[in-house]
Design an enzyme around this catalytic site. Structure first.
Site, PDB file in Angstrom:
ATOM      1  N   LYS A   1       0.716  -0.869   0.059  1.00 36.72           N
ATOM      2  CA  LYS A   1       0.055   0.220  -0.083  1.00 36.72           C
ATOM      3  C   LYS A   1       0.894   1.265  -0.217  1.00 36.72           C
ATOM      4  O   LYS A   1       0.808   2.165  -0.468  1.00 36.72           O
ATOM      5  CB  LYS A   1      -0.786   0.426   1.419  1.00 36.72           C
ATOM      6  CG  LYS A   1      -2.016  -0.783   1.282  1.00 36.72           C
ATOM      7  CD  LYS A   1      -3.304  -1.260   2.351  1.00 36.72           C
ATOM      8  CE  LYS A   1      -3.812  -2.187   2.182  1.00 36.72           C
ATOM      9  NZ  LYS A   1      -4.402  -2.401   3.196  1.00 36.72           N
TER      10      LYS A   1
ATOM     11  N   ASP B   1     -10.780   3.878   4.527  1.00 36.81           N
ATOM     12  CA  ASP B   1     -10.714   2.428   3.527  1.00 36.81           C
ATOM     13  C   ASP B   1     -12.498   2.200   4.444  1.00 36.81           C
ATOM     14  O   ASP B   1     -13.027   1.754   4.215  1.00 36.81           O
ATOM     15  CB  ASP B   1      -9.914   0.947   4.238  1.00 36.81           C
ATOM     16  CG  ASP B   1     -10.340   1.294   5.753  1.00 36.81           C
ATOM     17  OD1 ASP B   1     -10.944   1.914   7.035  1.00 36.81           O
ATOM     18  OD2 ASP B   1      -9.447   0.130   6.495  1.00 36.81           O
TER      19      ASP B   1
ATOM     20  N   GLN C   1      -4.908  -0.815   9.558  1.00 41.96           N
ATOM     21  CA  GLN C   1      -4.478  -2.456   9.243  1.00 41.96           C
ATOM     22  C   GLN C   1      -5.240  -3.714  10.093  1.00 41.96           C
ATOM     23  O   GLN C   1      -4.209  -3.837  10.727  1.00 41.96           O
ATOM     24  CB  GLN C   1      -3.640  -2.572   8.723  1.00 41.96           C
ATOM     25  CG  GLN C   1      -2.831  -4.188   8.033  1.00 41.96           C
ATOM     26  CD  GLN C   1      -3.008  -4.452   6.464  1.00 41.96           C
ATOM     27  OE1 GLN C   1      -3.042  -3.143   5.254  1.00 41.96           O
ATOM     28  NE2 GLN C   1      -3.928  -5.398   6.576  1.00 41.96           N
TER      29      GLN C   1
END
Ligand code: NAD
Length: 283
Positions: A53, A120, A97
């Site tokens: 990422k 996200d 994450q």
């Protein structure tokens, strides 16, 4: 025989759009969009995902930052670091994450993330806005599926869509995005009669995490099949949640695994981070 939906090519197109958007933002507004990824602990898969990422973000022109905290970090310290990113004007997108070590309460960490910096779409405020059909930051994987449908010219309006899986990450937001696109949506889970429900779908999206759960014989002839699943078998082979070869015999279009939905997720994450930065210019 179904047409293969090329996730790699579509993701490359999305990344090119993002790179152009980042360049434009720098040229017109002197603003470099920033993406921070918070990684807690030493989960080996998370390390690979976060590295990739950060690498993609840097390639597209973002200010890309990784905040790595040790395995035994306290929840209070993790929260403090997140709050520092919340108020950092150089950061427009933040991703925590998952999974996180057991002493960290992932829900409360995600809740502490400022919704306008959520990269996200997992923050409850953004999930609520999606449920209400309002503009918001969308979860990357299902948003990537919507983009794939657009690219193959499949409009969900008025279509029967079946979503297998109801996770917060994929199934639930997928179903809501399809409802917002005026599909008639059925959400399946462990208690559903899968063969009966799947057979009705003109669109079938599967995100269950069970290798080849959905059999090819269940697919309605001509359906579009999107396989989100990524399952590593004992022999190292990567397979999806759909029995691919048999499903491809009946479907009109289908995503392969790998090379289908997988590449879309990071591309859409980048799009979210850019959109967050663009929204700051509108405020
Ligand atoms: P999850 O375990 O959180 O949720 C799975 C869902 O599937 C649950 O809602 C469960 O009810 C349902 N389910 C499980 N077994 C079932 C069964 N036998 N019958 C009917 N429903 C069943 O998983 P998730 O995070 O949603 O991920 C699902 C899959 O998608 C996994 O394989 C994961 O690796 C993959 N995934 C891929 C990407 C990507 O970028 N391609 C991103 C996220 C997840």
């Amino acid at each position: 025989m179904a047409t293969l939906i090329d996730g790699k090519a579509i993701a490359a197109k999305v990344r090119a759009e993002v790179a152009a958007g980042v360049a434009e933002m720098k040229a017109k507004h002197g603003l470099v969009p920033g993406l921070a990824v918070m990684r807690i602990g030493e989960d080996p898969a998370s390390k690979i995902y976060v590295t990739s990422k950060r690498k993609v973000a840097a390639e597209l022109g973002f200010h890309a930052l990784e905040v790595h905290l040790p395995e035994d970090v306290s929840h209070a310290v993790a929260l403090e670091r997140l709050q520092a990113l919340n108020v950092d004007p150089a950061i427009h997108g933040i991703l925590v994450q998952l999974p996180v070590p057991k002493q960290i309460d992932a829900d409360s960490l995600l809740a502490a993330l400022r919704p306008e910096k959520d990269a996200d779409g997992l923050n409850a405020v953004n999930a609520g806005l999606l449920a209400q059909g309002r503009e918001t930051t969308l979860p990357c994987t299902p948003w990537g599926v919507m983009r794939m449908l657009e690219e193959i010219g499949f409009n969900p309006m008025g279509k029967r869509a079946v979503v297998v899986g109801r996770s917060i990450l994929v199934g639930r937001p997928m179903a809501l995005m399809l409802v917002n696109a005026s599909a008639t949506v059925t959400i399946c889970h462990r208690k559903s009669n899968l063969p009966e429900e799947v057979a009705r779908g003109e669109l079938v999206v599967v995100a269950a995490g069970v290798p080849e759960l959905v059999k090819g014989a269940w697919i309605r002839p001509g359906a579009v099949v999107i396989d989100v699943g990524m399952n590593r078998l004992a022999d190292g082979k990567l397979v999806g949640d759909v029995e691919f070869a048999a499903a491809a015999e009946r479907a009109s279009a289908i995503t392969p695994v790998p090379g289908g939905v997988g590449p879309m997720t990071i591309a859409m994450l980048m799009k979210n981070a850019l959109q967050n930065a663009q929204r700051t210019l509108r405020r």
